[in-house]
Motif scaffolding. Structure first.
Motif, PDB file in Angstrom:
ATOM      1  N   LEU A  62       0.825  -1.212   0.000  1.00 38.02           N
ATOM      2  CA  LEU A  62       0.000   0.000   0.000  1.00 38.02           C
ATOM      3  C   LEU A  62       0.855   1.257   0.000  1.00 38.02           C
ATOM      4  O   LEU A  62       0.471   2.281  -0.567  1.00 38.02           O
ATOM      5  N   ILE A  71      -9.801  -1.249  -3.480  1.00 38.02           N
ATOM      6  CA  ILE A  71      -9.462  -2.664  -3.584  1.00 38.02           C
ATOM      7  C   ILE A  71     -10.770  -3.440  -3.564  1.00 38.02           C
ATOM      8  O   ILE A  71     -11.605  -3.238  -2.678  1.00 38.02           O
ATOM      9  N   VAL A  81      -5.953  -8.419   3.418  1.00 39.82           N
ATOM     10  CA  VAL A  81      -5.749  -6.990   3.165  1.00 39.82           C
ATOM     11  C   VAL A  81      -5.495  -6.299   4.504  1.00 39.82           C
ATOM     12  O   VAL A  81      -6.229  -6.515   5.472  1.00 39.82           O
ATOM     13  N   ALA A  86      -4.826   0.392   4.634  1.00 34.16           N
ATOM     14  CA  ALA A  86      -5.614   0.871   3.493  1.00 34.16           C
ATOM     15  C   ALA A  86      -6.441   2.089   3.873  1.00 34.16           C
ATOM     16  O   ALA A  86      -6.540   3.057   3.104  1.00 34.16           O
ATOM     17  N   LYS A  89      -4.366   5.107   4.140  1.00 32.22           N
ATOM     18  CA  LYS A  89      -3.949   5.526   2.803  1.00 32.22           C
ATOM     19  C   LYS A  89      -5.103   6.131   2.018  1.00 32.22           C
ATOM     20  O   LYS A  89      -4.909   6.701   0.939  1.00 32.22           O
ATOM     21  N   VAL A  91      -7.680   4.302   0.905  1.00 32.36           N
ATOM     22  CA  VAL A  91      -8.107   3.300  -0.077  1.00 32.36           C
ATOM     23  C   VAL A  91      -9.349   2.589   0.434  1.00 32.36           C
ATOM     24  O   VAL A  91      -9.348   2.039   1.536  1.00 32.36           O
ATOM     25  N   VAL A  93     -11.856  -0.422   0.688  1.00 30.62           N
ATOM     26  CA  VAL A  93     -11.781  -1.881   0.533  1.00 30.62           C
ATOM     27  C   VAL A  93     -13.194  -2.424   0.457  1.00 30.62           C
ATOM     28  O   VAL A  93     -13.972  -2.289   1.401  1.00 30.62           O
TER      29      VAL A  93
END
Length: 528
Positions: A62, A71, A81, A86, A89, A91, A93
């Motif tokens: 990541l 993701i 994961v 995540a 960051k 991101v 999921v």
């Protein structure tokens, strides 16, 4: 520039067609997920990553994902994961939480049959040229009692199939209400009763601190002699060494396992036994299920990139970019108030009432409700998210009521939760001040003013002189530093509550000392 997605695991070609039909570039590299170094080197060029179970999305990967926004996991489990990394960051999921349900339930039923009739051993014997008809004496399924531990989506499907086989079905699930149990045709029982009466025990609960080794040596000892155990949920729900001993002494007649504490399971104390059936985590392995989850993840990721929609995210509520600045602080408040109730409740929650008062009542409140349910369920169901929480609550028969009204409390906006349990009602209310930080303002009828902290202690006690000093002395002796101390009471000498933020974790022994203080009715550690 169109979004670019990397598919790093084996995925149906139909999923790739969906991406490309929606104007999204999709690179199919199914071998890449097994090579962490190559994946880390390539990930920086992609906006999305579609995976199954082989790809491990670590914090290191990541850190290299400069463009990554989402993701998509084709399947329910996201333990491959790093969710905190995540989230940090930015991101999203996503998973596909219900695509594997029927397939996994069917595998559990198949494992039960294989165990009852010794099918794998009989097959090996027959194909070896033997004809040992008298060796393989089985048992009938009809008329037996099936004990289901965890009666959520998969557990409910197993119950339906078992009832069709003329089994009696009993279920242990803290979130299963009597009404939901009746609708499913199962009998709701406590764990001890299930252990004592089940002929077959099947596990369908997530792996959490509360469910780890739920079939421990002590629990297995409380089962009836000759019980059979099936686990197609998560490794670690049962003590494998204890189960091996129970098989050796004949207390447990057999076990069928699809999951193991350590996977891949190339060696295990349960291997090599005639009364044990093992499969290599095949619960979701049917062509129908794999096709279904592949199509679902492709649709969800495509909708995110083309329409900004967020579906089945495990780390982000379903709110639009325009709504986020207004709702995000109250989404956080709702989740923390729900988490407060979930951690202090001594029995399963049967219903939840949420009151939106003031300005927040005029906003889109569904994301707040979802967040409150997520917090409520999280102490028991670790993988729950604001997206999946409403469906999970519905499956378990938890009635949810939303009430909106004008300001009555003097706050610009107030969020109040009331949860009904078998032991009574738990009520808590909070607000968000202009600094954007959520706060608890009321517990029951007692006013408090406390910010949430990562580690807290909640106590309910009789309002007696000296309590604060004795409480502080216990923490001081344990080298626990107090960050903040919020108090409230309903009347002098009546019921008092305290919310204490501390630095670091609290040892169980220290909590026991607090519970032993004069006048203490409840003491619980809280994590936010």
């Amino acid at each position: 520039m169109p979004p670019r997605i990397l598919i790093s695991d084996s995925l149906s070609p139909a999923a790739i067609d969906i991406f490309r039909a929606r104007g999204i570039e999709a690179d199919f590299e199914p071998a890449l997920g097994k090579d962490e170094a190559r994946l880390a080197a390539a990930i920086g060029a992609y906006d999305g990553l579609a995976i199954r179970s082989a790809t491990k999305v670590t914090a290191e990967i990541l850190a290299r994902a400069e463009r990554l926004k989402v993701i998509g996991r084709a399947g329910i489990g996201v333990d491959n994961v790093d969710i905190p990394a995540a989230t940090a960051k930015g991101v999203i999921v996503m998973n596909t939480p219900f695509g594997n349900s029927v397939t996994t339930a069917e595998h559990a039923i198949a494992m039960m049959f294989a165990l009852a009739r010794q099918i794998p051993a009989a097959d090996a014997s027959t194909q070896a040229g033997k004809w040992e008809k008298n060796r393989f004496m089985g048992v009938e399924i009809a008329g037996k009692t099936l004990g289901i531990v965890g009666c959520g989506n998969i557990g409910a499907i197993v119950a339906d199939r078992a009832l069709g086989l003329k089994m009696r079905v009993i279920a242990y699930d803290p979130f299963l209400t009597e009404e939901r149990a009746q609708a499913l045709g199962v009998e709701k029982v406590e764990l001890d009763a299930l252990l004592a009466h089940a002929d077959v025990i099947t596990l369908h609960t997530p792996m959490t601190p509360q469910t780890k080794n739920i079939l421990s040596a002590e629990a297995l000892a409380r089962t009836r002699k000759g019980v059979r155990v099936v686990n197609c949920a998560r490794g670690g729900l049962l003590d494998e060494m204890a189960l091996a001993r129970a098989l050796d002494d004949g207390h447990v007649a057999g076990a069928a396992l699809d999951v193991f504490a350590v996977e891949p399971a190339t060696e295990n104390p349960l291997f090599g036994r005639a009364n044990v059936v093992c499969t290599p985590h095949l619960g979701a392995s049917t062509s129908e299920a794999q096709e279904k989850v592949a199509l679902q993840v492709a649709e969800q990721m495509s909708d995110y990139f083309t329409r900004g929609a967020v579906a089945n995210a495990v780390n982000f509520p379903s709110i639009t970019a325009e709504e986020a600045p207004r709702l995000a602080p109250f989404v956080a408040l709702g989740e923390k108030l729900g988490l407060f109730i979930g951690q202090i409740a001594r029995s399963g929650v049967q219903s939840l009432s949420i009151v939106f008062e003031g300005h927040i009542a005029q906003q889109k409140t569904r994301a707040i409700t979802a967040a409150a349910l997520s917090g409520l369920l999280k102490p028991i169901l670790e993988d729950v998210s604001p997206v999946s929480a409403p469906a999970i609550a519905k499956e378990r028969g938890i009635a949810v009521e939303e009430i909106t009204r004008e300001a009555q409390s003097g706050y610009e906006s107030l969020l109040a939760l009331a949860a009904r349990t078998a032991e009574g009602e738990i009520r808590v209310a909070g607000t968000v001040f202009h600094d954007g930080r959520p706060r608890i303002m009321r517990i029951g009828e007692i006013g408090v003013d406390a910010e949430f902290a990562p580690s807290m202690i909640y106590t309910q006690n009789e309002d007696r002189p000296g309590f604060i000093g004795r409480f502080a002395n216990v923490l001081g002796a344990a080298s626990v530093n107090i960050a903040t101390f919020a108090l409230g009471r309903d009347a002098p000498g009546g019921c008092a509550v305290a919310l204490v933020a501390v630095d670091g974790a609290l040892l169980e022994g220290t909590l026991d000392e607090i519970r032993a203080l004069p006048g203490v009715k409840q003491a619980t550690t809280l994590k936010f």
